[in-house]
Motif scaffolding. Sequence first.
Motif, PDB file in Angstrom:
ATOM      1  N   GLN A 109      20.546  60.535  56.853  1.00 28.07           N
ATOM      2  CA  GLN A 109      20.575  60.950  57.963  1.00 28.07           C
ATOM      3  C   GLN A 109      21.865  60.716  58.733  1.00 28.07           C
ATOM      4  N   GLN A 110      22.740  59.909  58.055  1.00 26.81           N
ATOM      5  CA  GLN A 110      24.043  59.505  58.546  1.00 26.81           C
ATOM      6  C   GLN A 110      25.081  60.363  58.431  1.00 26.81           C
ATOM      7  N   CYS A 111      25.528  61.531  59.261  1.00 28.07           N
ATOM      8  CA  CYS A 111      26.320  62.429  59.164  1.00 28.07           C
ATOM      9  C   CYS A 111      28.007  62.215  59.620  1.00 28.07           C
ATOM     10  N   PRO A 112      28.854  61.725  58.944  1.00 27.22           N
ATOM     11  CA  PRO A 112      29.942  61.409  59.922  1.00 27.22           C
ATOM     12  C   PRO A 112      30.463  62.409  60.587  1.00 27.22           C
ATOM     13  N   LEU A 113      30.474  63.624  60.440  1.00 25.29           N
ATOM     14  CA  LEU A 113      31.219  64.807  61.197  1.00 25.29           C
ATOM     15  C   LEU A 113      30.178  65.070  62.409  1.00 25.29           C
ATOM     16  N   SER A 114      28.880  64.963  62.148  1.00 28.59           N
ATOM     17  CA  SER A 114      28.019  65.155  63.308  1.00 28.59           C
ATOM     18  C   SER A 114      28.106  63.992  64.452  1.00 28.59           C
ATOM     19  N   THR A 115      28.287  62.942  63.856  1.00 25.82           N
ATOM     20  CA  THR A 115      28.408  61.500  64.801  1.00 25.82           C
ATOM     21  C   THR A 115      29.694  61.688  65.516  1.00 25.82           C
ATOM     22  N   LEU A 116      30.774  62.213  64.854  1.00 22.59           N
ATOM     23  CA  LEU A 116      32.061  62.221  65.466  1.00 22.59           C
ATOM     24  C   LEU A 116      32.163  63.432  66.623  1.00 22.59           C
ATOM     25  N   LEU A 117      31.386  64.446  66.179  1.00 20.92           N
ATOM     26  CA  LEU A 117      31.369  65.531  67.157  1.00 20.92           C
ATOM     27  C   LEU A 117      30.651  65.128  68.583  1.00 20.92           C
ATOM     28  N   SER A 118      29.716  64.422  68.135  1.00 23.68           N
ATOM     29  CA  SER A 118      28.560  63.964  69.369  1.00 23.68           C
ATOM     30  C   SER A 118      29.480  62.791  70.251  1.00 23.68           C
ATOM     31  N   GLY A 119      30.422  62.099  69.370  1.00 25.04           N
ATOM     32  CA  GLY A 119      31.090  60.992  70.301  1.00 25.04           C
ATOM     33  C   GLY A 119      32.142  61.972  70.912  1.00 25.04           C
ATOM     34  N   ILE A 120      32.904  62.734  70.622  1.00 23.02           N
ATOM     35  CA  ILE A 120      33.972  63.492  71.193  1.00 23.02           C
ATOM     36  C   ILE A 120      33.520  64.378  72.237  1.00 23.02           C
ATOM     37  N   GLY A 121      32.330  64.817  72.093  1.00 24.82           N
ATOM     38  CA  GLY A 121      31.759  66.077  72.871  1.00 24.82           C
ATOM     39  C   GLY A 121      31.679  67.279  72.453  1.00 24.82           C
ATOM     40  N   ARG A 122      30.585  67.883  71.968  1.00 20.56           N
ATOM     41  CA  ARG A 122      30.544  69.069  71.399  1.00 20.56           C
ATOM     42  C   ARG A 122      31.060  70.092  71.942  1.00 20.56           C
ATOM     43  N   SER A 123      30.940  70.269  73.323  1.00 19.06           N
ATOM     44  CA  SER A 123      31.298  71.311  74.121  1.00 19.06           C
ATOM     45  C   SER A 123      32.736  71.291  74.447  1.00 19.06           C
ATOM     46  N   GLU A 124      33.685  70.437  74.018  1.00 24.83           N
ATOM     47  CA  GLU A 124      35.097  70.389  74.180  1.00 24.83           C
ATOM     48  C   GLU A 124      35.493  71.514  73.298  1.00 24.83           C
ATOM     49  N   PRO A 125      36.532  72.168  73.828  1.00 22.92           N
ATOM     50  CA  PRO A 125      37.160  73.411  72.923  1.00 22.92           C
ATOM     51  C   PRO A 125      37.659  72.723  71.596  1.00 22.92           C
ATOM     52  N   GLU A 126      38.273  71.480  71.573  1.00 23.97           N
ATOM     53  CA  GLU A 126      38.743  71.106  70.201  1.00 23.97           C
ATOM     54  C   GLU A 126      37.499  71.109  69.132  1.00 23.97           C
ATOM     55  N   SER A 127      36.435  70.411  69.631  1.00 27.43           N
ATOM     56  CA  SER A 127      35.445  70.174  68.912  1.00 27.43           C
ATOM     57  C   SER A 127      34.817  71.405  68.115  1.00 27.43           C
ATOM     58  N   ARG A 128      34.655  72.493  69.145  1.00 27.34           N
ATOM     59  CA  ARG A 128      34.214  73.613  68.877  1.00 27.34           C
ATOM     60  C   ARG A 128      35.115  74.458  67.814  1.00 27.34           C
ATOM     61  N   ASP A 129      36.356  74.411  67.997  1.00 24.19           N
ATOM     62  CA  ASP A 129      37.459  74.914  67.053  1.00 24.19           C
ATOM     63  C   ASP A 129      37.184  74.329  65.782  1.00 24.19           C
ATOM     64  N   ILE A 130      36.805  73.139  65.569  1.00 20.64           N
ATOM     65  CA  ILE A 130      36.784  72.244  64.237  1.00 20.64           C
ATOM     66  C   ILE A 130      35.311  72.966  63.670  1.00 20.64           C
ATOM     67  N   VAL A 131      34.354  73.081  64.215  1.00 15.41           N
ATOM     68  CA  VAL A 131      33.047  73.572  63.760  1.00 15.41           C
ATOM     69  C   VAL A 131      33.202  75.001  63.393  1.00 15.41           C
ATOM     70  N   VAL A 132      33.853  75.978  64.506  1.00 15.04           N
ATOM     71  CA  VAL A 132      34.035  77.182  63.985  1.00 15.04           C
ATOM     72  C   VAL A 132      34.982  77.488  62.853  1.00 15.04           C
ATOM     73  N   GLY A 133      36.022  76.561  62.692  1.00 15.54           N
ATOM     74  CA  GLY A 133      37.007  76.961  61.713  1.00 15.54           C
ATOM     75  C   GLY A 133      36.393  76.344  60.396  1.00 15.54           C
ATOM     76  N   LEU A 134      35.523  75.327  60.185  1.00 16.99           N
ATOM     77  CA  LEU A 134      34.660  74.864  59.168  1.00 16.99           C
ATOM     78  C   LEU A 134      33.797  75.826  58.620  1.00 16.99           C
ATOM     79  N   LEU A 135      32.667  76.322  59.604  1.00 19.49           N
ATOM     80  CA  LEU A 135      31.776  77.498  59.193  1.00 19.49           C
ATOM     81  C   LEU A 135      32.368  78.789  58.907  1.00 19.49           C
ATOM     82  N   SER A 136      33.397  79.163  59.357  1.00 16.86           N
ATOM     83  CA  SER A 136      34.132  80.454  59.086  1.00 16.86           C
ATOM     84  C   SER A 136      34.706  80.480  57.503  1.00 16.86           C
TER      85      SER A 136
END
Length: 204
Positions: A109-136
């Motif tokens: 249940q300890q997901c480093p990436l999920s924890t990081l993005l939550s701390g940065i702010g998932r709605s931030e453009p930079e965070s979205r870019d990281i997630v979109v890039g990974l999933l794409s």
Amino acid sequence: MEQRAAGRKLTEKGLATRGRIIEGAVREVRARGVAATTLDDVRNATRTSKSQLFHYFPEGKSGLLLAVARWEADLVLSDQQPYLDELTSWDAWKSWRDVVVRRYREQGQQCPLSTLLSGIGRSEPESRDIVVGLLSSWQERLATGIRRMRDQGEVGAGVDADRSAAALLAGLQGGVVVMLATGSVTHLEIAIDSAIEQLRASAD
């Protein structure tokens, strides 16, 4: 890895120094958490001066955390290698499946990436870019594997590789969400196994 800092192209030595700082920050964030990790913690752990740290990360902690998040996102895919890029047989698909399930089972249940993005702010453009890039990137590699299997006649000729890859990744991510909530990888296993079984059955 980004090739610039403070508007300047980095030398090979500069890239190595920046990478060392990021890896040190990864360890600190994993050990302390996003909120509790300070720039002084990272400086002490990496033996980096304040001026040197801000040379590579002029935005300070926010810029460093984004770099750490990108590092963690890259790790998600690199941990699946060499299988993710060699999905040319059902044995290879099984090996990929086993690597993914083992990674998330060990992570729990300890997901480093999920924890990081939550701390940065998932709605931030930079965070979205990281997630979109990974999933794409993840989806495209799965689609490439499905196309290879289709070309070999192991997957039905009418299978849409992009849609199948999207469905597989969506099921996998749904399994990860359940795992993060419950600690169980059962749903993750079922999602991947069902998608692979459907691909195999399409050739009948």
